[in-house]
Design a protein around this motif. Structure first.
Motif, PDB file in Angstrom:
ATOM      1  N   GLU A   1     -14.993 -60.434 -49.186  1.00 43.84           N
ATOM      2  CA  GLU A   1     -16.407 -60.486 -49.578  1.00 43.84           C
ATOM      3  C   GLU A   1     -16.609 -60.125 -51.043  1.00 43.84           C
ATOM      4  OE1 GLU A   1     -18.707 -58.094 -46.969  1.00 43.84           O
ATOM      5  OE2 GLU A   1     -18.390 -59.388 -45.228  1.00 43.84           O
ATOM      6  N   THR A   2     -15.732 -59.291 -51.579  1.00 41.51           N
ATOM      7  CA  THR A   2     -15.782 -58.923 -52.996  1.00 41.51           C
ATOM      8  C   THR A   2     -14.539 -59.454 -53.686  1.00 41.51           C
ATOM      9  OG1 THR A   2     -17.053 -56.912 -52.540  1.00 41.51           O
ATOM     10  CG2 THR A   2     -15.894 -57.035 -54.648  1.00 41.51           C
ATOM     11  N   VAL A   3     -14.740 -60.245 -54.718  1.00 36.69           N
ATOM     12  CA  VAL A   3     -13.629 -60.826 -55.474  1.00 36.69           C
ATOM     13  C   VAL A   3     -13.496 -60.053 -56.777  1.00 36.69           C
ATOM     14  CG1 VAL A   3     -12.648 -62.926 -56.446  1.00 36.69           C
ATOM     15  CG2 VAL A   3     -14.168 -63.069 -54.457  1.00 36.69           C
TER      16      VAL A   3
ATOM     17  N   GLN B   1     -20.349 -66.703 -61.264  1.00 34.72           N
ATOM     18  CA  GLN B   1     -21.641 -67.272 -60.886  1.00 34.72           C
ATOM     19  C   GLN B   1     -21.512 -68.194 -59.672  1.00 34.72           C
ATOM     20  OE1 GLN B   1     -24.729 -66.337 -62.104  1.00 34.72           O
ATOM     21  NE2 GLN B   1     -23.327 -64.773 -62.884  1.00 34.72           N
ATOM     22  N   LEU B   2     -20.450 -68.951 -59.613  1.00 35.69           N
ATOM     23  CA  LEU B   2     -20.218 -69.798 -58.434  1.00 35.69           C
ATOM     24  C   LEU B   2     -20.094 -68.940 -57.179  1.00 35.69           C
ATOM     25  CD1 LEU B   2     -17.613 -72.328 -59.901  1.00 35.69           C
ATOM     26  CD2 LEU B   2     -20.024 -72.791 -59.405  1.00 35.69           C
ATOM     27  N   LEU B   3     -19.291 -67.890 -57.265  1.00 33.07           N
ATOM     28  CA  LEU B   3     -19.067 -67.028 -56.100  1.00 33.07           C
ATOM     29  C   LEU B   3     -20.333 -66.292 -55.681  1.00 33.07           C
ATOM     30  CD1 LEU B   3     -15.573 -65.657 -57.115  1.00 33.07           C
ATOM     31  CD2 LEU B   3     -16.064 -66.932 -55.020  1.00 33.07           C
TER      32      LEU B   3
ATOM     33  N   GLU C   1     -16.483 -58.243 -58.916  1.00 35.37           N
ATOM     34  CA  GLU C   1     -16.249 -57.118 -59.819  1.00 35.37           C
ATOM     35  C   GLU C   1     -15.302 -57.602 -60.910  1.00 35.37           C
ATOM     36  OE1 GLU C   1     -14.598 -53.964 -57.537  1.00 35.37           O
ATOM     37  OE2 GLU C   1     -16.416 -53.643 -56.320  1.00 35.37           O
ATOM     38  N   THR C   2     -15.591 -57.252 -62.158  1.00 38.33           N
ATOM     39  CA  THR C   2     -14.737 -57.633 -63.266  1.00 38.33           C
ATOM     40  C   THR C   2     -14.344 -56.401 -64.061  1.00 38.33           C
ATOM     41  OG1 THR C   2     -15.774 -59.815 -63.452  1.00 38.33           O
ATOM     42  CG2 THR C   2     -14.528 -59.040 -65.357  1.00 38.33           C
ATOM     43  N   GLU C   3     -13.034 -56.207 -64.223  1.00 38.77           N
ATOM     44  CA  GLU C   3     -12.509 -55.074 -64.990  1.00 38.77           C
ATOM     45  C   GLU C   3     -11.962 -55.582 -66.319  1.00 38.77           C
ATOM     46  OE1 GLU C   3     -12.534 -51.901 -64.167  1.00 38.77           O
ATOM     47  OE2 GLU C   3     -13.356 -52.144 -62.143  1.00 38.77           O
ATOM     48  N   LEU C   4     -12.270 -54.884 -67.403  1.00 42.01           N
ATOM     49  CA  LEU C   4     -11.734 -55.216 -68.716  1.00 42.01           C
ATOM     50  C   LEU C   4     -10.401 -54.501 -68.877  1.00 42.01           C
ATOM     51  CD1 LEU C   4     -12.350 -56.768 -71.338  1.00 42.01           C
ATOM     52  CD2 LEU C   4     -13.368 -54.655 -72.225  1.00 42.01           C
TER      53      LEU C   4
END
Length: 315
Positions: free
Chosen positions: A28-30, A49-51, A59-62
């Protein structure tokens, strides 16, 4: 069926249900890694945005490139859209060979990644890697890279350490993508000489009148560091999250598309997700291509849901 067998059967069904629920929750979380380059920020924003339009959380980690791969191996990151090859071969090799990181497909072809100079420097005679040291004083014995730990920086440092092209007295200046581009822009404005890491796609190619240097094949590969960019996932992700896997298998970007979104981020000060939504809203046919045979989290056709989501987001 005996009472014991009935109990074991029920226990098996419960365990299977629990496992399936756990697997579904895991999907459920990518979780993405973004290494801070505008091209990867752009493609990650588009995929995000698609997801989200499909009902998923993201979630996006730098993270740096090395930390990206160690995090994927640890199961802390699911997807990385920025595997530039061949320059990242040493970064991914041990994880690929151990099976802890898997490659889905090339999501961009025809990229490049090598040293570049402003056109006035090129026209003055710096056309190859071998010409850099001949003009050491004009370059102030410096080559400008991006963030520490970056694969391109490591290639440049190895050139200096090996005295390749007579560069042993040069110093690699590390900062960030934005910092390097700002430094180059200032140098061009003052008509100063500068040599730096350049790549395409990137807005620098239209913002700066620049040329790529020949002769770096042994370090950056042939055709001016010709590269393809690949999508990576953690071990077993495609089998655990097959619907997201179909999307990742469908995702192929173009130089023009990435340049448009990067230009909105870098030169029009758009936030990445805003730039991605605006581009997607203007290209519904591309959405349909990427979402072929993809479902929402609830099992509905994904394309219509995403197009509706984008319209609602624009209101």
């Amino acid at each position: 069926m005996s009472l014991k067998k009935t109990a074991l059967y029920a226990l098996g069904l419960t365990s299977l249900t629990t496992f399936n629920a756990y697997a579904a929750n895991q999907c459920e979380t990518v979780r993405f890694s973004d290494v801070g380059w505008t091209d990867i920020t752009a493609t990650t924003a588009v995929t995000t945005q698609l997801l989200q339009g499909m009902g998923y959380q993201t979630e996006t980690e730098l993270l740096s490139v090395p930390v990206t791969y160690s995090s994927m191996a640890n199961g802390d990151i699911d997807v990385f859209l920025g595997n530039w090859m061949p320059t990242m071969e040493n970064d991914i090799k041990k994880y690929r060979e151990s099976g802890k990181v898997e490659t889905v497909r090339a999501n961009l072809e025809g990229a490049k990644y090598t040293l570049a100079v402003p056109k006035y420097v090129y026209d003055a005679g710096v056309k190859t890697f071998a010409d850099i040291a001949k003009n050491a004083d004009k370059f102030n014995d410096r080559i400008y890279g991006i963030e520490p730990g970056n694969d391109g920086n490591r290639l440049l440092q190895s050139m200096i350490d090996q005295d390749a092209f007579g560069l042993k007295d040069f110093r690699l200046v590390e900062s960030s993508e934005a910092g390097m581009v700002s430094q180059v822009t200032r140098a061009v404005r003052r008509n100063q000489w500068i040599v730096y890491l350049g790549w395409a796609p990137h807005p620098m190619n239209s913002k700066i009148d620049m040329e790529y240097l020949a002769g770096g094949d042994d370090f950056f590969g042939p055709n001016y560091g010709g590269a393809n960019v690949y999508t990576n996932v953690r071990k077993n992700y495609l089998s655990q999250c097959p619907n997201v896997g179909v999307l990742l298998n469908n995702l192929k970007f173009s130089l023009d598309m990435e340049n448009q979104i990067m230009n909105a981020i870098s030169n029009r000060n758009k936030k990445p997700n805003t730039a991605a939504r605006e581009w997607l809203s203007q290209h519904p046919e591309q959405i349909k291509t990427w979402l072929k045979n993809v479902k929402t989290l609830d099992g509905e056709p994904a394309a219509l849901a995403v197009i509706t989501y984008l319209k609602q987001s624009a209101q």
